[in-house]
Structures are given as C-alpha cells and as structure tokens.
Design an enzyme around this catalytic site. Structure first.
Site, mmCIF file in Angstrom:
data_model
loop_
_atom_site.group_PDB
_atom_site.id
_atom_site.type_symbol
_atom_site.label_atom_id
_atom_site.label_comp_id
_atom_site.label_asym_id
_atom_site.label_seq_id
_atom_site.Cartn_x
_atom_site.Cartn_y
_atom_site.Cartn_z
ATOM 1 N N HIS A 26 11.582 -25.936 0.311
ATOM 2 C CA HIS A 26 10.943 -27.622 -0.565
ATOM 3 C C HIS A 26 9.823 -27.268 -1.507
ATOM 4 O O HIS A 26 9.378 -27.837 -2.019
ATOM 5 C CB HIS A 26 10.694 -28.304 0.398
ATOM 6 N N GLU A 69 0.731 -1.112 0.117
ATOM 7 C CA GLU A 69 -0.084 0.046 0.068
ATOM 8 C C GLU A 69 0.846 1.306 0.000
ATOM 9 O O GLU A 69 0.383 2.391 -0.614
ATOM 10 C CB GLU A 69 -1.113 0.264 1.168
ATOM 11 N N LYS A 82 -13.942 -0.641 -2.396
ATOM 12 C CA LYS A 82 -14.620 -0.619 -1.388
ATOM 13 C C LYS A 82 -16.111 0.097 -2.046
ATOM 14 O O LYS A 82 -17.373 -0.147 -1.675
ATOM 15 C CB LYS A 82 -14.058 0.464 -0.517
HETATM 16 O O1 PA5 Z 1 -4.154 0.686 5.376
HETATM 17 C C1 PA5 Z 1 -5.162 0.814 5.203
HETATM 18 O O2 PA5 Z 1 -5.750 2.047 5.137
HETATM 19 C C2 PA5 Z 1 -6.335 -0.335 4.872
HETATM 20 O O3 PA5 Z 1 -5.814 -1.407 4.654
HETATM 21 C C3 PA5 Z 1 -7.244 -0.402 5.957
HETATM 22 O O4 PA5 Z 1 -6.715 -0.437 7.165
HETATM 23 C C4 PA5 Z 1 -8.423 -1.107 6.009
HETATM 24 O O5 PA5 Z 1 -8.986 -0.917 4.275
HETATM 25 C C5 PA5 Z 1 -9.561 -0.941 6.819
HETATM 26 O O6 PA5 Z 1 -9.838 0.132 6.942
HETATM 27 P P1 PA5 Z 1 -10.588 0.680 8.318
HETATM 28 O O7 PA5 Z 1 -9.767 0.799 9.323
HETATM 29 O O8 PA5 Z 1 -11.172 2.119 7.817
HETATM 30 O O9 PA5 Z 1 -11.973 -0.146 8.534
#
Ligand code: PA5
Length: 437
Positions: free
Chosen positions: A314, A285, A427
């Site tokens: 392996h 990310e 989303k």
């Molecule tokens: O790093 C991020 O922003 C995402 O992976 C969020 O943590 C994930 O989508 C969950 O989002 P939220 O904490 O708003 O539920």
C-alpha cells in the site's frame, strides 16, 4: 524451511548451471572448513552453531547472571554487535512488546546515541527497577572502541552505580580478546565473553554476541543453533538444486548482471522486519566494495531493501510492480502461525464479503499469492522462503542460510565478504571531530 524458485526466478538453465559450476570449488572449501573446524579463516563463523566452547561459555554466564527476577536486559552495541540479536528478539517478542507490557524479561537496545532514548532508559532505571538482579547490562563491541557504544554505556553507568553500588556484578562485556574494552573490564573484574577473532560483526549472531542476550531472556538458543546446523547442512549439499544458498546466490548474481542491483527481502510478517535489517547489513557490508580481488576500483555492490507485506504493498507496491525492473525479490513467510483468528460473524455485512469464515492467515496467504501472480504478470523475478513457523529453529535456519548465501555471492562478485574498510572512515572522522570540540 522451504525454498521455492524454479518457476519464478527467471534464470535460464544454462546460466544457472554455469554459475553453480563456478561455485563448486568454494563449496568444497567451505565444507573443509566445517569438517576441520578451522577457526583461523574468514569463514570460521560457519563453526559457531556447533561450537561446544561457545555454548559452554554462554550457558555458564547465563546461569550466573540471569535470575528469575530479570526484567530488563540492556543491550549496548551497534551494527553487527546488535542487529542479529535484535532480529531474533523482535521476531519472537519485540514486535509484540507494546501489546504484552507485562511479559518479561525485555531487551532494551541502545545502539546509536539518542539522548531522548537514554533519558528514558535512565528514568526506567530510577523508577521501575527495584533491585539489581532485575537488570543486566551487556556491552558488546568487537573492537572495544566504538564511539556510540562507549558513549551509551558511560551515559548509563552512573545512574546505575548511584542506585546499585554493586552494579559491576550486573555488567557483562562481550568483546574481542584483549581489546581495550576487554582490558578495562578485566581491571574492574567484570564478566567477559569472547567474540572469536575471525568472526566479524555481521557473522556473529551465533557467537556470544547473539546467544548470550537471547539466552538470558529465555529464548531457546539450542534450537536456534539446531536450525543453523540444518541450514549449514543444506547449504553444503552437492546436489546444487537442493542447495538453497547456492541457488539464491546464483540468482541474485545473475540478475545483478542484468542490471537488477536491488535485492528486495519482502517479509509477509511484520515481526520479521528486523531480520530484514540484519540482512541489509550482511549484504551491504559484505558486497559493497571499491576494489574486487581481481579488479581495482570495480565499485561493486547490491542494494538490499526490506519490505513488509502487506503493509508496503500500500506504499511502494506501485513502484515495485509498475516502476523500473531493477529488483530481485525474495518473499519470506511462515507456513503456519502460532495464533490465528477466524472472521466469524461479521459486523458490517456488505464490506469485502469474501473474507467470511476465513482465517486471518488465509487472508494473508491470499494476499501473498495475489502478489506473486502480479509479479509473474509483470515479468519480475522472485524466489520464496517459507519458514515453518515463528520459532527459534526457523530463525536460526534463515540466519545461517543467508550468511552462507552471502559468502557464495561475494565469491561470484569477486569481493571480500568479511571486511568493511569504509565503515572505518566515518568512525575515524567522528573521533577527530570530537577531539576538536
Ligand atoms: O560489521 C561490522 O564490523 C560493523 O557493523 C560493526 O559490527 C560495528 O561497527 C560495531 O563495531 P564493534 O563491534 O567493534 O563495536
């Protein structure tokens, strides 16, 4: 923690010096953020490990909620709201849960919407949990509106209410201040913990997101923070060669430029697999971006992968050693094990005689050393992290080291390490589809 690189990372001295030089201003900037305790900037997660405010809020809530009777901590959250907690829990306990069925409290992670898992959790609630203080449910969502998280909570809350009418007291919500979840929880008088505004999911393990669940089940969160502080100090070292985060970021970047765009975290301890999955999110990310600051449509990213030694030697060892040279590897191991076992008197006399009298840890060390030699023979670049042992301090050190490494790496790649605009795409589409059903 030991960080070894010099003889194996295959970065020419002049290239390393050039990259370290490029990172100097950013290192100073990070140092200032730490010194001024700034929490209005994207890098403000750096100030979590010594935030008294966070520690006080978390410990107060732990005191209120985590009684001696606690058996099951149900952690409902996904991505950054889950992976750091799971990484630490699995390293210390989760990996061994099947072998230690009577060790409590346990964390049950509900991240994606898995109907079979949810039905089994509901069965556990109805059959195994005798009183409300045996269970705690933590709903974690920074945005407060993630489909999977809200879905899992809604699926579980009715059976909980049916069994324990006063279940509200056993719920904790960890979310952004004033998120929709915050507001709903406030209306129902449910305990809330704040995720600081400028701390994104993948940088949040030292916020209440990670500290509350881990502390509730008896993990020493002060040690975790102490380890993080140690790594933060090292990652701010001005002598670059003593600064693992600077070196590691420079090496990964150098090899990325040489078309090695896969970053392999090779853990020689199965219990660290979830730590690798946490790192996958951190790198995926933070670096996977369509636009760079100075170039639109740069389509940047390094693909993180997790491997487990010696299991994966392996399976994918052949690919790693014989296939395309498109990876930079970091081996991670423990210097010493909490438990060990010597092969004393053998049952089968003629099989692998060289293990005679050796400890299992010695055998694993030989496999790791053998792997490193094979990597060298193939001209494959690698670095090595040796964690002292499997404990909170070492895990805190690793997590913080890697978060700072990622900030440096994003700086070299000219990308924003703190946003994830494309995660929103699925989303949004998911919500649209559900609305139409
Ligand atoms: O790093 C991020 O922003 C995402 O992976 C969020 O943590 C994930 O989508 C969950 O989002 P939220 O904490 O708003 O539920």
């Amino acid at each position: 923690m030991k960080f070894l690189f010099e003889k194996s990372f295959l970065v020419p001295d002049n290239e390393l010096a050039r990259l370290l030089d490029r990172l100097k201003p950013y290192r100073s900037q990070l140092e200032k953020i730490i010194r001024s305790r700034k929490n209005s900037v994207d890098e403000s997660s750096l100030n979590l490990p010594d935030s008294q405010e966070v520690l006080t809020a978390v410990e107060k809530t732990i005191d209120e909620k985590a009684s001696e009777n606690l058996k099951y901590f149900i952690n409902i959250g996904i991505g950054g709201s889950n992976l750091g907690t799971k990484a630490v829990y699995d390293s210390l306990f989760g990996f061994f849960d099947l072998l230690e069925p009577d060790r409590y409290p346990k964390i049950i992670f509900a991240d994606t919407n898995n109907p079979d898992q949810l039905v089994k959790i509901k069965r556990l609630i109805s059959q195994k949990i005798k009183s409300a203080d045996e269970v705690l449910v933590n709903i974690i969502s920074k945005s407060g509106g993630t489909t999977e998280t809200v879905g899992n909570f809604e699926a579980l809350v009715r059976p909980l209410i049916n069994k324990f009418p006063s279940i509200n007291k056993r719920l904790v919500v960890t979310t952004g201040k004033n998120s929709p979840l915050w507001q709903e929880a406030e209306k129902k008088n449910i305990t809330r913990l704040i995720i600081p505004e400028k701390v994104g999911g993948r940088y949040s393990v030292f916020s209440p997101v990670g500290l509350f669940p881990l502390g509730c089940i008896g993990i020493n969160i002060r040690e975790l923070r102490r380890g993080a502080l140690r790594a933060r100090e090292q990652s701010m070292q001005t002598t670059s060669l003593k600064n693992p985060a600077l070196i590691s970021a420079s090496a990964i970047y150098y090899h990325y430029q040489q078309k090695k765009n896969i970053c392999n975290n090779f853990f020689f301890a199965g219990e660290l697999e979830s730590l690798g999955k946490w790192y996958r999110q951190l790198m995926g990310e933070s670096l996977g971006k369509t636009d760079c600051y100075h170039r639109k449509n740069c389509l940047t990213g390094i693909t993180p992968i997790v491997s487990i030694g010696s299991t994966d030697l392996h399976s994918v060892g052949q690919l790693y050693l014989g296939g395309p040279k498109d990876k930079i590897t970091t081996f991670v191991s423990f210097r010493k094990n909490r438990n060990d076992q010597r092969i004393e008197k053998r049952f089968f006399n003629r099989l692998v005689p060289m293990i005679d009298g050796k400890k299992l840890s010695t055998i694993m060390r030989a496999i790791l050393e053998g792997t490193k030699i094979a990597y060298k023979q193939q001209g494959l670049p690698f670095m090595e992290i040796v964690l002292e042992e499997n404990n909170e301090f070492a895990l805190g050190e690793y997590l913080q080291f890697k978060m700072i490494e990622m900030m440096y790496l994003a700086k070299l790649l000219d990308v924003n390490a703190f946003n994830q605009p494309h995660v929103e795409l699925y989303k949004k589409e998911t919500k649209r589809i559900l609305e139409g059903l």
